[in-house]
Design an enzyme around this catalytic site. Structure first.
Site, short mmCIF file in Angstrom:
data_model
loop_
_atom_site.label_atom_id
_atom_site.label_comp_id
_atom_site.label_asym_id
_atom_site.label_seq_id
_atom_site.Cartn_x
_atom_site.Cartn_y
_atom_site.Cartn_z
CG ASN A 9 42.15 -35.57 -23.79
OD1 ASN A 9 42.19 -36.30 -24.32
ND2 ASN A 9 42.91 -34.97 -23.12
CE LYS A 11 40.11 -34.77 -20.45
NZ LYS A 11 40.48 -33.58 -18.80
CG HIS A 97 46.32 -33.37 -20.81
ND1 HIS A 97 45.67 -33.41 -19.53
CD2 HIS A 97 45.44 -32.45 -21.33
CE1 HIS A 97 44.35 -33.28 -19.01
NE2 HIS A 97 44.10 -32.65 -20.39
CD GLU A 99 43.14 -35.18 -16.78
OE1 GLU A 99 42.00 -34.90 -16.83
OE2 GLU A 99 43.71 -35.98 -18.15
CD GLU A 169 45.76 -29.01 -19.85
OE1 GLU A 169 45.38 -30.28 -20.25
OE2 GLU A 169 47.42 -29.41 -19.72
N GLY A 175 37.06 -28.45 -12.61
CA GLY A 175 36.44 -29.20 -11.97
C GLY A 175 36.53 -28.94 -10.24
CB SER A 215 35.45 -25.70 -18.10
OG SER A 215 36.48 -26.50 -17.71
#
Length: 253
Positions: A9, A11, A97, A99, A169, A175, A215
């Protein structure tokens, strides 16, 4: 055996020139894929045609869109429909997703519509689900992910559910400075599969690929992918580095 998938991905990263160079490097890399291995590149919309042209001669390689509209067509400036993706011969599309959920307010019911449109045009959705840190710390992650599946996915028939891929996810481990262990990844993947079994039966649930999107790197991919219910990864940052992503692809079981 279920499909084992390495999905990149990108992004909103890379210029057109950088993306072209990266894809050409990956396509020319010496990678031996098994029959059930699939490599998918989720690239920005402007790069779709270039990406499809670049990988068209590579068996087991495909291109994905990073999103599609929950509307069929109409006055929705800036949106891209599943029909438009199909006209470019796009085979996969990310749906839901984290995000998109967080920054653009996509609801579970909206994602159900996106799944429907993808399937109606023969596009395989990669449906993303997962919980944030507060949910994990409250030990409510299982119920939270189950609700995402119930509201977005469980309207699908047995035939339709076999045409989707699920990506878990662990948002809480992306993060935040916290790390999800291989055991935690397997635990949630097993839970997702058990929820699918309860809804659709053992035989169907065992055929659905569930990817890990927390990750994944060259250094941890082999260990994570070796887990019983982990069928590859949805890879973010590491997919932007050719040498990293090559090793991740080679880690598929």
């Amino acid at each position: 055996m279920r499909k084992q998938i390495a999905a990149a991905n990108w992004k909103m990263n890379l210029t057109y020139q950088q993306g072209t160079a990266l894809l050409q490097t990956l396509v020319s890399a010496d990678i031996s894929l098994k029959e059930n291995h699939v490599v998918v590149f989720a690239v920005p919309f402007p790069y779709l045609e270039m990406a499809i042209d670049t990988i068209q001669h590579k068996e087991n390689y495909s291109i994905a869109a990073q999103n599609c509209s929950d509307k069929k067509s109409g006055a929705y400036t800036g949106e891209v429909s599943a029909e438009m993706l199909k006209s470019l011969d796009v085979h996969y599309c990310l749906v839901g997703h984290s995000e998109r959920r967080e920054y653009f307010g996509e609801s579970n019911l909206m994602l159900a519509d996106k799944l429907n449109f993808c399937l109606s045009y023969g596009i395989t959705p990669i449906f993303c689900c997962g919980e944030a840190l507060a949910t994990r710390e409250a030990n409510k992650q299982n119920g939270y992910v189950e609700q995402q599946l119930q509201e977005s996915v469980f309207h699908l028939s047995k035939d339709e559910i076999l045409k989707i891929i699920i990506a878990y996810e662990p948002i809480w481990a992306i993060g935040t400075g916290k790390t999800a262990s291989t055991e935690q990844a397997q635990e949630m993947h097993a839970h997702i599969r058990s929820v699918l079994k309860n809804q659709y039966g053992d035989s169907i649930a065992e055929q659905i690929s569930i990817l890990y999107g927390g990750s994944v790197k060259a250094s941890n991919a082999k260990e994570i992918f070796s887990s019983k219910d982990v069928d590859g990864g949805l890879v973010g940052g590491a997919s932007l580095v050719a040498t990293e992503f090559v090793e991740i692809i080679k880690s598929l079981k």
